[in-house]
Design a protein around this motif. Structure first.
Motif, short mmCIF file in Angstrom:
data_model
loop_
_atom_site.label_atom_id
_atom_site.label_comp_id
_atom_site.label_asym_id
_atom_site.label_seq_id
_atom_site.Cartn_x
_atom_site.Cartn_y
_atom_site.Cartn_z
N LYS A 1 0.84 -1.20 0.00
CA LYS A 1 0.00 0.00 0.00
C LYS A 1 0.87 1.24 0.00
CE LYS A 1 -4.15 -1.74 2.22
NZ LYS A 1 -5.03 -1.51 1.11
N CYS A 2 0.40 2.24 -0.71
CA CYS A 2 0.99 3.57 -0.65
C CYS A 2 -0.14 4.50 -0.23
CB CYS A 2 1.56 3.99 -2.00
SG CYS A 2 2.26 5.66 -1.98
N VAL A 3 0.05 5.15 0.90
CA VAL A 3 -0.96 6.06 1.45
C VAL A 3 -0.40 7.48 1.40
CG1 VAL A 3 -2.31 6.65 3.49
CG2 VAL A 3 -1.83 4.24 2.98
N ARG A 4 -1.17 8.35 0.79
CA ARG A 4 -0.81 9.78 0.74
C ARG A 4 -1.93 10.56 1.43
NH1 ARG A 4 0.97 8.23 -4.49
NH2 ARG A 4 3.19 8.64 -4.77
N ILE A 5 -1.56 11.30 2.45
CA ILE A 5 -2.53 12.11 3.18
C ILE A 5 -2.07 13.56 3.09
CG2 ILE A 5 -3.61 12.57 5.41
CD1 ILE A 5 -2.86 9.64 6.18
N GLU A 6 -2.96 14.43 2.68
CA GLU A 6 -2.67 15.86 2.63
C GLU A 6 -3.77 16.62 3.36
OE1 GLU A 6 -2.17 17.03 -1.42
OE2 GLU A 6 -0.15 16.17 -1.54
N PHE A 7 -3.38 17.39 4.33
CA PHE A 7 -4.29 18.26 5.07
C PHE A 7 -3.57 19.59 5.21
CE2 PHE A 7 -6.57 19.93 8.75
CZ PHE A 7 -7.87 19.57 8.45
N LYS A 8 -3.68 20.43 4.20
CA LYS A 8 -2.86 21.63 4.08
C LYS A 8 -3.51 22.84 4.76
CE LYS A 8 -0.42 20.01 0.07
NZ LYS A 8 0.16 20.32 -1.21
N GLN B 1 -1.74 20.76 10.03
CA GLN B 1 -1.33 19.79 9.03
C GLN B 1 -0.64 18.55 9.62
OE1 GLN B 1 0.93 21.38 5.76
NE2 GLN B 1 1.17 19.40 4.80
N LYS B 2 0.46 18.75 10.32
CA LYS B 2 1.22 17.59 10.82
C LYS B 2 0.41 16.76 11.81
CE LYS B 2 5.81 19.44 10.06
NZ LYS B 2 6.62 18.54 9.33
N LYS B 3 -0.32 17.42 12.69
CA LYS B 3 -1.09 16.68 13.70
C LYS B 3 -2.19 15.85 13.05
CE LYS B 3 -0.30 19.63 17.68
NZ LYS B 3 -0.87 20.44 18.73
N VAL B 4 -2.92 16.44 12.14
CA VAL B 4 -4.02 15.73 11.48
C VAL B 4 -3.48 14.60 10.61
CG1 VAL B 4 -5.91 15.94 9.81
CG2 VAL B 4 -5.63 17.65 11.61
N GLU B 5 -2.44 14.86 9.85
CA GLU B 5 -1.87 13.82 8.99
C GLU B 5 -1.33 12.66 9.83
OE1 GLU B 5 0.91 15.79 6.38
OE2 GLU B 5 -0.70 16.75 5.23
N LYS B 6 -0.66 12.97 10.94
CA LYS B 6 -0.15 11.91 11.83
C LYS B 6 -1.30 11.11 12.44
CE LYS B 6 2.85 11.06 15.76
NZ LYS B 6 3.72 11.62 16.78
N TYR B 7 -2.34 11.80 12.90
CA TYR B 7 -3.50 11.13 13.48
C TYR B 7 -4.15 10.20 12.44
CZ TYR B 7 -8.25 10.29 15.03
OH TYR B 7 -9.44 9.67 15.36
N MET B 8 -4.35 10.71 11.22
CA MET B 8 -5.00 9.90 10.18
C MET B 8 -4.14 8.71 9.79
SD MET B 8 -6.96 12.63 7.81
CE MET B 8 -7.78 11.32 6.93
N ASP B 9 -2.82 8.90 9.75
CA ASP B 9 -1.92 7.80 9.44
C ASP B 9 -2.05 6.68 10.48
OD1 ASP B 9 0.33 6.66 7.87
OD2 ASP B 9 1.44 6.97 9.75
N GLY B 10 -2.06 7.05 11.75
CA GLY B 10 -2.22 6.06 12.82
C GLY B 10 -3.57 5.37 12.77
N MET B 11 -4.62 6.16 12.51
CA MET B 11 -5.97 5.60 12.42
C MET B 11 -6.06 4.59 11.27
SD MET B 11 -9.50 7.54 11.44
CE MET B 11 -8.87 7.74 9.79
N LEU B 12 -5.50 4.95 10.12
CA LEU B 12 -5.53 4.04 8.97
C LEU B 12 -4.75 2.77 9.25
CD1 LEU B 12 -5.16 6.38 5.89
CD2 LEU B 12 -7.01 4.78 6.34
#
Length: 181
Positions: free
Chosen positions: A106-113, A118-129
């Motif tokens: 899998k390649c997951v790309r998360i962008e929350f600009k 940005q960093k907090k939301v992307e990190k949270y979503m990465d962990g959730m996924l």
């Protein structure tokens, strides 16, 4: 509201998620399934800066730590045994001894600009996924006896039933929303 667009052509799948309320948010998940134990270096053909910045994470569905709130003994591959396929439970280094085996790359790309988030939301979503995919993969293996003998037609029939049920629920929700106006 989360919008999903998916292209499923097994063994390749791609899903793109967006939200009309957050125009600077997107998430893309590309998957490639292969009959191996995770040895392919770049099966998704990632290039340039993306290749240089990627983080490769190997997930062991049997022995990686699991948040206790998600633990269920019936979904534990170290306790599971398939009667139909005479497989399991998974022991240490199962990837080296299990046959057949499949890896889902899998390649997951998360962008929350959004500045400050940005960093907090992307990190949270990465962990959730990761938790979601990890837990789901454990469940799929432990439910092997429920799906191992299914034909392609069986899967297509179930997909159609689920689609019909979902469409019916969406229509019911629309009717309820209209009736309350």
């Amino acid at each position: 509201m989360l919008l999903e667009e998916s292209w499923n052509a097994f063994p390749y799948c791609k899903s793109v998620y967006s939200c009309p309320f957050f125009d600077k948010f997107s998430m893309t998940i590309v998957s490639q399934h292969a009959p191996d134990a995770g040895q392919q270096e770049n099966i998704l053909n990632i290039e340039g800066a993306d290749l240089r910045s990627r983080e490769v994470v190997f997930v062991d569905i049997a022995f990686d730590p699991l948040d206790p709130q998600y633990y269920k003994p019936e979904d534990d591959p170290t306790l599971w045994h398939s009667e139909k396929k005479n497989r399991g439970p998974l022991a240490k280094e199962w990837q080296k001894t299990s046959e057949p085996i499949m890896t889902c790359y899998k390649c997951v790309r998360i962008e929350f600009k959004y500045t400050g988030f940005q960093k907090k939301v992307e990190k949270y979503m990465d962990g959730m996924l990761r938790n979601l995919m990890f837990t789901f993969s454990r469940q799929v293996v432990c439910m092997m006896d429920q799906w191992a003998d299914m034909t392609e037609q069986d899967v297509e029939r179930i997909e159609q039933e689920v689609s019909d049920l979902l469409n019916k629920k969406v229509e019911t929700a629309k009717e309820a929303a209209t009736a309350t106006k």
